[in-house]
Design an enzyme around this catalytic site. Structure first.
Site, PDB file in Angstrom:
ATOM      1  CG  HIS A 261     -10.805  -8.339 -28.160  1.00  0.00           C
ATOM      2  ND1 HIS A 261     -11.770  -9.252 -28.536  1.00  0.00           N
ATOM      3  CD2 HIS A 261     -10.711  -7.440 -29.181  1.00  0.00           C
ATOM      4  CE1 HIS A 261     -12.228  -8.932 -29.729  1.00  0.00           C
ATOM      5  NE2 HIS A 261     -11.608  -7.842 -30.151  1.00  0.00           N
TER       6      HIS A 261
ATOM      7  CG  HIS B 250      -2.122   0.876   1.076  1.00  0.00           C
ATOM      8  ND1 HIS B 250      -2.030   2.230   0.814  1.00  0.00           N
ATOM      9  CD2 HIS B 250      -3.454   0.597   1.112  1.00  0.00           C
ATOM     10  CE1 HIS B 250      -3.240   2.748   0.718  1.00  0.00           C
ATOM     11  NE2 HIS B 250      -4.128   1.771   0.880  1.00  0.00           N
TER      12      HIS B 250
END
Length: 450
Positions: free
Chosen positions: A339, A241
Site C-alpha cells: 500500500h 530456478h
C-alpha cells in the site's frame, strides 16, 4: 636409564609438536568457520522526494495520455489498479540514469553514515538492476562516485527480476567462505522508466500499473568482530530456478507486441504464483504432487517467527498466505508495504523488513523468512536470525504510527468509475477534447471490425 631417557625425550618432543600442530589445525578450522558467517550490519531503504509521488489523479492523467488505449483497455487497467492494494503515496521514476543515481547515492550515504564504515573499506560491491544495463555499468558509477579501492571485487547483475536481492546475498555469502574478514555492499533497485509500455496488449500493460520506484543498500560482513553490531545473521539460503520448464520460462518476458512495441509480457500474477509455489513446496517435501489428497502441509510457522514476503501484488500475497497457512498478522507487513511503497521489485523485501522493525516486532533470536519470486522463473528464500532487539523505523518513520490500515481501498474507482458509463464518457470528452480518441474507441473490437 640414560639410554631410555634419551629415547623418551625425542618422543616427548614429537608428541608435543603433534599436539601443538593439532591445536593449530583446530584453531584454523574454528577461525575459518567463525569467519564464514554472514552478518547483516545495516540496511538503508530509499525514500524518494515527495515530488515523485503518484496520487490517483496523476496516475489517471499518465494512463490517458496513451492514445492507443480504448475503453476495453482502460476498463481493464482500472480493474487492475482498484484491486492492486497500492495506495496514493507510492513513487514514480524521473529520468532513467539520474533516478538510479538518486537511489544509489541516497541509500549508500545513509548506510555509510549509520555504520561509520568508509567506502574504501568495502571489499565487494554487488549491484542488481534487472531492466537497465548501461555502459559503464551502474556498479562502475558507484565505484567512481565513492572513489573505492582499485582491488574491489565488483559484480553488476541484470535480468534476475524481483528475486535479485537474494541472489546477490547468495553471491556474497559464497565469497565469504573463501575470504576472511570481508565487507560487502549489496545495492538492489529497479529501473522502471525504460519498461513503460505505450501499446494496448493487456498482458503487457500490467507492468505499467504494478511497479513503483524504490531500492535498498545492505552492508554485510563475515568479520567476527562485528557480530555484536549486526542486526541479523544469515542461517540458510535456498535458490530454485525453474527455467527448464517452458511455462515457467515464458511467464514474464520482455518482448514485442503485434505492432512491434517493446514491453514486458506478464501472465496473470495468480497463475504465476500458484505454479511457482507448487514447485517450491514439491522441493521442500520431496513430493511429486503437493495437492494430492492426504498430503501434509508444511507448518512453516513451527520454525519461523516472521515472514518477509515479496510485494508482487495482492494476488501474490493472498496466494502465499493460503498456501503457507499464514494469518493476517503474518501478512500485515507485506500488505502495508504494498500500500505505501507498491511493488518495488527486488527492493520490496527490505521495505517489508523495515516495517517489521518499525513496529518493534523483531526480537533477539527471532527467525525471519524472506521469500521472493522472479522472472525466469526463480523462487528464492532465506532465513535470518535476529541478533538483537530492533526498533528503527527507517523510511517508515513519518507514517508507521498510522499503520496498519483497516481499509486499503484506493480512490481510483471513485475518481474514474465514470469509464463504465457511456453517457459519462461522452460528457468527459466534451470537457476534455484532448481525449477524444477514447470516445472513438469506445465500441468493442468485434463491433468495429464488422
Amino acid at each position: 636409564m640414560e639410554v631410555l631417557g634419551t629415547e623418551v625425550e625425542p618422543l616427548l618432543m614429537l608428541s608435543s609438536a603433534l599436539l601443538v600442530y593439532g591445536l593449530f589445525l583446530l584453531w584454523r578450522l574454528f577461525e575459518q568457520r567463525r569467519n564464514q558467517n554472514c552478518y547483516l550490519i545495516e540496511y538503508a531503504c530509499f525514500k524518494p522526494p515527495d515530488y515523485r509521488k503518484l496520487p490517483t489523479n496523476m496516475c489517471g492523467d499518465i494512463i490517458l495520455r496513451n492514445k492507443n488505449l480504448g475503453l476495453s483497455e482502460l476498463r481493464f487497467l482500472l480493474k487492475v489498479i482498484v484491486n492492486s492494494g497500492i495506495g496514493e503515496e507510492t513513487y514514480g521514476p524521473t529520468t532513467v540514469i539520474e533516478g538510479g543515481r538518486q537511489c544509489f547515492v541516497g541509500t549508500l550515504d545513509e548506510l555509510f553514515r549509520k555504520t561509520g564504515v568508509s567506502p574504501r573499506e568495502i571489499d565487494t560491491l554487488v549491484v542488481n538492476v534487472s531492466m537497465l544495463a548501461p555502459s559503464p555499468s551502474l556498479a562502475a558509477m558507484i565505484v567512481n562516485h565513492y572513489k573505492m579501492r582499485e582491488d574491489i571485487k565488483v559484480f553488476n547483475i541484470s535480468g534476475m527480476g524481483c528475486s535479485a536481492s537474494l541472489i546477490s546475498i547468495d553471491l556474497v555469502q559464497h565469497m565469504f567462505k573463501s575470504n576472511r574478514k570481508m565487507k560487502a555492499v549489496v545495492v538492489t533497485s529497479e529501473s522502471i522508466a525504460p519498461c513503460w509500455y505505450p501499446g494496448c496488449d493487456k498482458s503487457m500493460l500490467l507492468g505499467n500499473c504494478l511497479f513503483r520506484c524504490g531500492g535498498c543498500s545492505i552492508l554485510l560482513t563475515n568479520d567476527y568482530s562485528y557480530r555484536h553490531r549486526a542486526k541479523f545473521i544469515l542461517k540458510c539460503l535456498v535458490r530454485t530456478h525453474l527455467g527448464a520448464n517452458d511455462e515457467a520460462f515464458n511467464c514474464c518476458m520482455q518482448r514485442e507486441d503485434d505492432t512491434g512495441t517493446l514491453g514486458p509480457r506478464i501472465l496473470p500474477l495468480r497463475e504465476i504464483f500458484l505454479f511457482s509455489v507448487r514447485k517450491y513446496l514439491q522441493k521442500l517435501k520431496g513430493s511429486k504432487d503437493v495437492q494430492a489428497e492426504g498430503t501434509p502441509r508444511v507448518n512453516f510457522k513451527a520454525g519461523v517467527d516472521h515472514f518477509c514476503i515479496h510485494t508482487g501484488g495482492a494476488a501474490v500475497i493472498e496466494g502465499i498466505g493460503r498456501s503457507m497457512g499464514l494469518n493476517q498478522y503474518d501478512l500485515e507487513p507485506a500488505w502495508m508495504t504494498l500500500h505505501r511503497f507498491g511493488n518495488t521489485s527486488a527492493g520490496s523485501l527490505w521495505y517489508v523488513l523495515g516495517y517489521m522493525e518499525g513496529k518493534r516486532r523483531l526480537k533477539k533470536k527471532d527467525r525471519v523468512m524472506m521469500l521472493s519470486f522472479g522472472a525466469g522463473f526463480k523462487c528464492n528464500s532465506c532465513m535470518w536470525e535476529v541478533n538483537r532487539d530492533l526498533e528503527n523505523p527507517g523510511v517508515w518513520e513519518d507514517c508507521i504510527d498510522k499503520y496498519p490500515l483497516q481499509d486499503l481501498t484506493n480512490p481510483f474507482m471513485e475518481m474514474y468509475g465514470w469509464i463504465h458509463d457511456e453517457e459519462a464518457i461522452v460528457n468527459y470528452v466534451k470537457e476534455h477534447p484532448e481525449y477524444a480518441d477514447i470516445a472513438a474507441k469506445r465500441a468493442p473490437a468485434t463491433a468495429r471490425s464488422s
